[in-house]
Design a protein around this motif. Structure first.
Motif, mmCIF file in Angstrom:
data_model
loop_
_atom_site.group_PDB
_atom_site.id
_atom_site.type_symbol
_atom_site.label_atom_id
_atom_site.label_comp_id
_atom_site.label_asym_id
_atom_site.label_seq_id
_atom_site.Cartn_x
_atom_site.Cartn_y
_atom_site.Cartn_z
ATOM 1 N N PRO A 1 32.637 51.568 51.488
ATOM 2 C CA PRO A 1 33.898 51.926 50.831
ATOM 3 C C PRO A 1 35.067 51.173 51.458
ATOM 4 O O PRO A 1 35.060 50.860 52.652
ATOM 5 C CB PRO A 1 34.016 53.436 51.093
ATOM 6 N N GLY A 2 36.082 50.905 50.661
ATOM 7 C CA GLY A 2 37.232 50.176 51.160
ATOM 8 C C GLY A 2 37.899 50.851 52.343
ATOM 9 O O GLY A 2 38.377 50.176 53.265
ATOM 10 N N LYS A 3 37.931 52.183 52.334
ATOM 11 C CA LYS A 3 38.621 52.900 53.406
ATOM 12 C C LYS A 3 37.858 52.853 54.731
ATOM 13 O O LYS A 3 38.401 53.229 55.768
ATOM 14 C CB LYS A 3 38.866 54.352 53.007
ATOM 15 N N PRO B 1 32.783 42.356 46.547
ATOM 16 C CA PRO B 1 31.734 42.060 45.555
ATOM 17 C C PRO B 1 32.118 42.472 44.137
ATOM 18 O O PRO B 1 32.875 43.425 43.937
ATOM 19 C CB PRO B 1 30.537 42.880 46.058
ATOM 20 N N ARG B 2 31.600 41.756 43.191
ATOM 21 C CA ARG B 2 31.823 42.078 41.781
ATOM 22 C C ARG B 2 31.272 43.464 41.445
ATOM 23 O O ARG B 2 31.852 44.194 40.632
ATOM 24 C CB ARG B 2 31.166 41.017 40.904
ATOM 25 N N SER B 3 30.169 43.813 42.052
ATOM 26 C CA SER B 3 29.541 45.119 41.767
ATOM 27 C C SER B 3 30.385 46.276 42.267
ATOM 28 O O SER B 3 30.336 47.378 41.718
ATOM 29 C CB SER B 3 28.162 45.186 42.421
ATOM 30 N N ASN B 4 31.172 46.056 43.324
ATOM 31 C CA ASN B 4 31.946 47.118 43.967
ATOM 32 C C ASN B 4 33.333 46.596 44.355
ATOM 33 O O ASN B 4 33.633 46.419 45.545
ATOM 34 C CB ASN B 4 31.222 47.633 45.209
ATOM 35 N N PRO B 5 34.199 46.358 43.382
ATOM 36 C CA PRO B 5 35.516 45.801 43.701
ATOM 37 C C PRO B 5 36.410 46.747 44.495
ATOM 38 O O PRO B 5 37.446 46.309 45.019
ATOM 39 C CB PRO B 5 36.118 45.506 42.315
ATOM 40 N N ASP B 6 36.026 48.013 44.590
ATOM 41 C CA ASP B 6 36.789 48.963 45.400
ATOM 42 C C ASP B 6 36.269 49.033 46.835
ATOM 43 O O ASP B 6 36.754 49.853 47.625
ATOM 44 C CB ASP B 6 36.736 50.359 44.775
ATOM 45 N N GLY B 7 35.292 48.205 47.166
ATOM 46 C CA GLY B 7 34.715 48.216 48.513
ATOM 47 C C GLY B 7 34.620 46.810 49.076
ATOM 48 O O GLY B 7 35.279 45.878 48.611
ATOM 49 N N TYR B 8 33.767 46.684 50.094
ATOM 50 C CA TYR B 8 33.560 45.390 50.735
ATOM 51 C C TYR B 8 32.070 45.151 50.932
ATOM 52 O O TYR B 8 31.301 46.091 51.168
ATOM 53 C CB TYR B 8 34.252 45.332 52.102
ATOM 54 N N GLY B 9 31.698 43.877 50.836
ATOM 55 C CA GLY B 9 30.359 43.456 51.215
ATOM 56 C C GLY B 9 30.441 42.819 52.595
ATOM 57 O O GLY B 9 31.177 41.845 52.792
#
Length: 210
Positions: free
Chosen positions: A119-121, A158-166
């Motif tokens: 998650p981004g946070k 990532p495109r799959s999870n733009p609210d997070g980070y890979g």
């Protein structure tokens, strides 16, 4: 209400051990305790965002299964990492047991983009924001960030999870990773792979937000 001999508690596991004549106060206390437990359960399942997850111990997201069946007991630790030259430094909270994706889309194949999603946070860039450059293509949703100096991608959006980070596991400092599980992801057929995957979207959702 009390029976002729004993009062039954709200919990199915326990019965009141007090005779009828003495049961009023214990019953009231029991009701108060159960109400407090219910309030704690409510706060746990729908609580406010936390500044930092627990250090090296479980987040108790499944203490009350009736309210938190979607959540799992997860132990979070703080991983620290960065690029090769040291200009980029970050910290990220995640399980010590990493679930890493090996995507075979065109760009992930070119740069061997193994990554785990958070998650981004749970991610914090410690230094180097001015030393990052970003590459996008196609839908421009994914943000491929890398160091201007050494060219290493230690994390990206990532495109799959733009609210997070890979996060690139190979860019973490040693000592906090316990195990790594690699899952192959069919990025060459991205839309169909996303439809078929059951959990990747939730990997960028913090436990407190579910």
């Amino acid at each position: 209400t009390c029976s002729s001999e004993h009062v039954k508690a709200s919990s199915p596991r326990e019965e009141c051990v007090f005779p009828k004549s003495d049961c009023t106060l214990p019953c009231l206390l029991l009701i108060m305790i159960l109400n407090c437990v219910g309030m704690f359960q409510e706060n746990l399942s729908f609580g406010q965002d936390i500044a930092e997850p627990c250090v090296g111990r479980p987040i108790l997201t499944n203490v009350f299964p009736a309210r938190s069946r979607k959540l799992q007991l997860m132990e979070l630790v703080k991983h620290v990492g960065g690029c090769h030259c040291g200009a980029i430094r970050f910290e990220v909270w995640n399980s010590p047991d990493l679930h890493v994706f090996n995507c075979n889309c065109s760009i992930c194949t070119k740069k061997q983009n193994h990554h785990f999603i958070v998650p981004g946070k749970y991610f914090k860039l410690l230094q180097g924001s001015d030393n990052l450059t970003t590459y996008t293509f196609n839908t421009h949703i994914a943000k491929h960030t890398f160091c201007k100096t050494c060219g290493v991608q230690s994390f990206y959006t990532p495109r799959s999870n733009p609210d997070g980070y890979g996060i690139s596991p190979q860019c973490l400092e040693p000592g906090t990773v316990r195990s790594v599980t690699v899952e192959e992801f069919g990025g060459d057929n991205w839309e169909e792979s996303m439809k078929a995957h059951k959990s990747i979207k939730n990997m960028s959702v913090a436990a407190a937000d579910i």
